[in-house]
Design an enzyme around this catalytic site. Structure first.
Site, PDB file in Angstrom:
ATOM      1  N   CYS A  42       0.820  -1.205   0.000  1.00 29.86           N
ATOM      2  CA  CYS A  42       0.000   0.000   0.000  1.00 29.86           C
ATOM      3  C   CYS A  42       0.858   1.262   0.000  1.00 29.86           C
ATOM      4  O   CYS A  42       0.678   2.156  -0.816  1.00 29.86           O
ATOM      5  CB  CYS A  42      -0.938  -0.002   1.208  1.00 29.86           C
ATOM      6  SG  CYS A  42      -2.043   1.433   1.221  1.00 29.86           S
ATOM      7  N   CYS A  47      -1.574   1.627  -3.084  1.00 27.68           N
ATOM      8  CA  CYS A  47      -2.598   2.656  -2.965  1.00 27.68           C
ATOM      9  C   CYS A  47      -2.064   4.072  -2.800  1.00 27.68           C
ATOM     10  O   CYS A  47      -2.612   5.002  -3.389  1.00 27.68           O
ATOM     11  CB  CYS A  47      -3.565   2.322  -1.831  1.00 27.68           C
ATOM     12  SG  CYS A  47      -2.993   1.208  -0.575  1.00 27.68           S
ATOM     13  N   LYS A  50      -0.265   5.297  -6.104  1.00 26.39           N
ATOM     14  CA  LYS A  50      -1.291   5.278  -7.150  1.00 26.39           C
ATOM     15  C   LYS A  50      -2.264   6.435  -6.979  1.00 26.39           C
ATOM     16  O   LYS A  50      -2.621   7.117  -7.949  1.00 26.39           O
ATOM     17  CB  LYS A  50      -2.032   3.943  -7.104  1.00 26.39           C
ATOM     18  CG  LYS A  50      -3.133   3.792  -8.128  1.00 26.39           C
ATOM     19  CD  LYS A  50      -3.829   2.459  -7.939  1.00 26.39           C
ATOM     20  CE  LYS A  50      -4.467   2.367  -6.560  1.00 26.39           C
ATOM     21  NZ  LYS A  50      -5.079   1.046  -6.299  1.00 26.39           N
ATOM     22  N   ALA A 114      12.478 -14.123   5.185  1.00 24.04           N
ATOM     23  CA  ALA A 114      12.248 -15.127   6.230  1.00 24.04           C
ATOM     24  C   ALA A 114      11.923 -16.477   5.620  1.00 24.04           C
ATOM     25  O   ALA A 114      11.221 -16.569   4.602  1.00 24.04           O
ATOM     26  CB  ALA A 114      11.119 -14.685   7.141  1.00 24.04           C
ATOM     27  N   TYR A 176      -9.703  -3.495 -10.802  1.00 21.51           N
ATOM     28  CA  TYR A 176      -9.594  -2.110 -10.344  1.00 21.51           C
ATOM     29  C   TYR A 176      -8.217  -1.517 -10.617  1.00 21.51           C
ATOM     30  O   TYR A 176      -8.103  -0.325 -10.940  1.00 21.51           O
ATOM     31  CB  TYR A 176      -9.974  -1.993  -8.868  1.00 21.51           C
ATOM     32  CG  TYR A 176      -8.971  -2.541  -7.880  1.00 21.51           C
ATOM     33  CD1 TYR A 176      -8.012  -1.712  -7.311  1.00 21.51           C
ATOM     34  CD2 TYR A 176      -8.981  -3.885  -7.505  1.00 21.51           C
ATOM     35  CE1 TYR A 176      -7.085  -2.201  -6.403  1.00 21.51           C
ATOM     36  CE2 TYR A 176      -8.064  -4.378  -6.609  1.00 21.51           C
ATOM     37  CZ  TYR A 176      -7.116  -3.542  -6.064  1.00 21.51           C
ATOM     38  OH  TYR A 176      -6.190  -4.024  -5.165  1.00 21.51           O
ATOM     39  N   ILE A 177      -7.149  -2.323 -10.550  1.00 21.73           N
ATOM     40  CA  ILE A 177      -5.814  -1.781 -10.798  1.00 21.73           C
ATOM     41  C   ILE A 177      -5.675  -1.370 -12.259  1.00 21.73           C
ATOM     42  O   ILE A 177      -5.205  -0.270 -12.575  1.00 21.73           O
ATOM     43  CB  ILE A 177      -4.728  -2.807 -10.412  1.00 21.73           C
ATOM     44  CG1 ILE A 177      -4.754  -3.070  -8.903  1.00 21.73           C
ATOM     45  CG2 ILE A 177      -3.341  -2.317 -10.826  1.00 21.73           C
ATOM     46  CD1 ILE A 177      -3.803  -4.166  -8.454  1.00 21.73           C
ATOM     47  N   GLU A 180      -7.805   1.751 -12.935  1.00 16.56           N
ATOM     48  CA  GLU A 180      -7.223   2.962 -12.353  1.00 16.56           C
ATOM     49  C   GLU A 180      -6.043   3.470 -13.182  1.00 16.56           C
ATOM     50  O   GLU A 180      -5.943   4.666 -13.484  1.00 16.56           O
ATOM     51  CB  GLU A 180      -6.798   2.697 -10.911  1.00 16.56           C
ATOM     52  CG  GLU A 180      -7.974   2.544  -9.967  1.00 16.56           C
ATOM     53  CD  GLU A 180      -7.588   2.085  -8.575  1.00 16.56           C
ATOM     54  OE1 GLU A 180      -8.370   2.333  -7.640  1.00 16.56           O
ATOM     55  OE2 GLU A 180      -6.503   1.477  -8.418  1.00 16.56           O
ATOM     56  N   ARG A 197     -10.572  -9.754 -20.853  1.00 17.62           N
ATOM     57  CA  ARG A 197     -11.019 -11.079 -21.304  1.00 17.62           C
ATOM     58  C   ARG A 197     -12.546 -11.163 -21.394  1.00 17.62           C
ATOM     59  O   ARG A 197     -13.092 -11.770 -22.312  1.00 17.62           O
ATOM     60  CB  ARG A 197     -10.501 -12.156 -20.350  1.00 17.62           C
ATOM     61  CG  ARG A 197     -10.909 -13.568 -20.716  1.00 17.62           C
ATOM     62  CD  ARG A 197     -10.414 -14.570 -19.684  1.00 17.62           C
ATOM     63  NE  ARG A 197      -8.962 -14.692 -19.705  1.00 17.62           N
ATOM     64  CZ  ARG A 197      -8.307 -15.544 -20.473  1.00 17.62           C
ATOM     65  NH1 ARG A 197      -8.961 -16.359 -21.279  1.00 17.62           N
ATOM     66  NH2 ARG A 197      -6.993 -15.602 -20.428  1.00 17.62           N
ATOM     67  N   ARG A 320      -4.508  -5.725  14.242  1.00 17.45           N
ATOM     68  CA  ARG A 320      -4.797  -5.204  15.580  1.00 17.45           C
ATOM     69  C   ARG A 320      -5.685  -6.166  16.369  1.00 17.45           C
ATOM     70  O   ARG A 320      -5.489  -6.337  17.586  1.00 17.45           O
ATOM     71  CB  ARG A 320      -5.466  -3.832  15.460  1.00 17.45           C
ATOM     72  CG  ARG A 320      -4.508  -2.749  14.989  1.00 17.45           C
ATOM     73  CD  ARG A 320      -5.216  -1.438  14.733  1.00 17.45           C
ATOM     74  NE  ARG A 320      -4.251  -0.399  14.352  1.00 17.45           N
ATOM     75  CZ  ARG A 320      -4.585   0.761  13.796  1.00 17.45           C
ATOM     76  NH1 ARG A 320      -5.866   1.024  13.542  1.00 17.45           N
ATOM     77  NH2 ARG A 320      -3.659   1.645  13.480  1.00 17.45           N
ATOM     78  N   ALA A 342     -13.417   1.426  -2.716  1.00 19.72           N
ATOM     79  CA  ALA A 342     -13.445   2.408  -3.801  1.00 19.72           C
ATOM     80  C   ALA A 342     -12.509   1.976  -4.915  1.00 19.72           C
ATOM     81  O   ALA A 342     -11.526   1.275  -4.688  1.00 19.72           O
ATOM     82  CB  ALA A 342     -13.049   3.793  -3.286  1.00 19.72           C
ATOM     83  N   HIS A 439     -28.076  20.738   0.697  1.00 20.03           N
ATOM     84  CA  HIS A 439     -28.233  21.244  -0.667  1.00 20.03           C
ATOM     85  C   HIS A 439     -27.422  22.508  -0.879  1.00 20.03           C
ATOM     86  O   HIS A 439     -27.325  23.331   0.028  1.00 20.03           O
ATOM     87  CB  HIS A 439     -29.725  21.533  -0.923  1.00 20.03           C
ATOM     88  CG  HIS A 439     -30.026  21.992  -2.303  1.00 20.03           C
ATOM     89  ND1 HIS A 439     -30.059  21.123  -3.369  1.00 20.03           N
ATOM     90  CD2 HIS A 439     -30.284  23.231  -2.798  1.00 20.03           C
ATOM     91  CE1 HIS A 439     -30.348  21.803  -4.465  1.00 20.03           C
ATOM     92  NE2 HIS A 439     -30.489  23.082  -4.144  1.00 20.03           N
ATOM     93  N   GLU A 444     -26.596  14.551  -1.405  1.00 19.93           N
ATOM     94  CA  GLU A 444     -27.989  14.625  -0.961  1.00 19.93           C
ATOM     95  C   GLU A 444     -28.875  13.628  -1.696  1.00 19.93           C
ATOM     96  O   GLU A 444     -29.947  13.262  -1.205  1.00 19.93           O
ATOM     97  CB  GLU A 444     -28.531  16.040  -1.140  1.00 19.93           C
ATOM     98  CG  GLU A 444     -28.710  16.472  -2.578  1.00 19.93           C
ATOM     99  CD  GLU A 444     -29.286  17.884  -2.694  1.00 19.93           C
ATOM    100  OE1 GLU A 444     -30.361  18.143  -2.107  1.00 19.93           O
ATOM    101  OE2 GLU A 444     -28.647  18.723  -3.369  1.00 19.93           O
TER     102      GLU A 444
END
Length: 450
Positions: A42, A47, A50, A114, A176-177, A180, A197, A320, A342, A439, A444
């Site tokens: 990322c 991300c 990009k 590793a 998506y890649i 974009e 394809r 986390r 997105a 508005h 809206e």
């Protein structure tokens, strides 16, 4: 048995960094292993850079749009090398920040690749490390098709390092890649041929979203070759020639500098020697339970390497949650439902919850009601651009609960993030209707659809 560390984390990407720092905050002795720049896909090659390229490419339109608002015409110039340089500087800055955060958290950073020697032992260069618990967070890598000449292609990893802006770029893949990067290069002035394809781009997204974005991309001048495959590639004096097969495709296209392959990504487990750790795999991914625990009770895995929901915020929360559960005495699994996502295409896509197709499959067509709105946004009333916004709500008739929200248009990602809160709280269409509109705004429309 005495171990060198309470926790060894393999991979200093989003999930690994989050887990290491959180575990250390609970008093665990933690080390994190990384063979490349700290920050992972990322931050370093995904991300973040990009999105910076997306921002850069959008200025091309703004110069023209400004004329509709009374600004004088200008002839802007663009410098690819300058953009690549400053994006690289920002990536390096962020990577160094993450290194500093590890140091502040008292997490030891170990450089190298590793490889497991046994379930509690990892080899990194000439160091042999043992740990009571091990977390695998090695992410994913781009998939390359097995076709002749594939060595001449690039992946998104190399796309940020191009020595010059291509005059004509070919992009293989409609995910998506690929979508974009097609928008970025097209807006920056490169000719773009995108080879897909299937019949449509963005497989897995709502059908209206796919149709709307695909039409807009064609209108913007992208040469979209659907139901087409690349059979081979060859280097020529002019650049790289792609030999194509498809009912509506030319036999060949030749690009001057770049063929970008973006057909998908696969879990990155190369070199880990997971067989020596006794970790179960399935279809190339590490198998985990809802607690991110592998077949070895002391080994865990988070992020793309598990091939669950491959998004940066998901990897962070999984990391986390692992640390909270194992070291913080605060057990919690991660909820993978209704995750907003997105696509920073041009136009932008954002979505949360079920698509129309998925909602019908789950609840039946009779119990699904769809609300749609297509309109020219106020901003473009003076620009002359033929841009349209699409907004869509999927509602369960019986309960009136909003099952999904989808949008194509400027700031779609910013808007959908707030909508995701409502959907995760179980908001109904009536709740949306009872919310006063702001508005004039595009957002809206989500509370005024009828």
């Amino acid at each position: 048995m005495t171990y060198d560390y309470d926790l060894l984390v393999i991979g200093a990407g989003s999930g690994g960094l989050a887990a290491a720092k959180r575990a250390a905050s609970y008093g665990a002795q933690v080390a994190i292993i990384e063979s490349e720049q700290v920050g992972g896909t990322c931050v370093v090659r995904g991300c973040v850079p990009k999105k910076l390229l997306v921002y850069a490419s959008q200025f091309a339109h703004m110069y023209h749009y400004a004329e509709g608002y009374g600004w004088g015409a200008v002839q802007p110039s663009f410098n690819w090398n300058r953009l690549a340089e400053i994006v690289d500087q920002e990536v390096n800055r962020l990577s160094q920040l993450h290194e500093g955060f590890l140091d502040k958290a008292k997490v030891e950073l170990i450089r190298g690749a590793a490889a497991f020697q046994d379930p509690h032992t990892v080899q990194v260069g000439d160091r042999t490390l043992t740990a009571e618990r091990i977390l695998i967070a090695t992410g994913s890598e781009a998939i390359l098709p097995d076709i002749p000449g594939i060595e001449h292609a690039l992946t998104s990893r190399e796309a940020f390092k191009l020595p010059r802006q291509p005059k004509h770029v070919a992009i293989i893949g409609g995910g998506y890649i690929g979508v974009e990067f097609a928008g970025v290069f097209n807006s920056l002035g490169s000719k773009v041929s995108e080879i897909v394809r299937g019949e449509k781009i963005l497989r897995g997204f709502d059908e209206d979203i796919r149709d709307h974005v695909q039409g807009a991309m064609v209108d913007h001048g992208i040469n979209l070759l659907t139901q087409t495959v690349v059979e081979r590639m060859e280097q020529t004096e002019e650049g790289t020639t792609l030999f194509l097969k498809g009912d509506n495709a030319p036999e060949t296209i030749t690009v001057d500098a770049a063929v970008l392959v973006a057909i998908g990504r696969a879990p990155n487990t190369a070199g880990l020697q997971l067989d020596k750790a006794g970790v179960e795999m399935k279809d190339g991914a590490i198998v985990v339970d809802e607690w991110s625990q592998t077949s070895q009770s002391h080994i865990y895995a988070v992020g793309d390497v598990t091939d669950r929901v491959n998004l940066t915020p998901v990897a962070i929360d999984e990391g986390r949650a692992f640390a909270d559960t194992v070291f913080g005495n605060q057990p919690r699994p991660v909820n993978h439902a209704n995750i907003a996502t997105a696509v920073f295409s041009q136009p932008e896509v954002a979505t949360v919850g079920l698509s129309e197709t998925d909602a019908i499959a789950e609840f039946g067509k009779a119990d699904v009601k769809v609300y749609r709105a297509r309109f020219k946004p106020m901003f473009h009333s003076l620009t002359g651009a033929n841009e349209r916004v699409l907004m869509k709500l999927i509602v369960e008739r019986q309960s009136d609960r909003v099952l999904g929200a989808h949008m194509v248009g400027k700031d779609a990602a910013e808007i959908i993030q707030a909508v995701a809160i409502a959907i995760n709280m179980g908001a109904t269409k009536r709740d949306f209707d009872n919310t006063m509109a702001l508005h004039p705004s595009t957002a809206e429309e989500f509370v005024t659809m009828r």
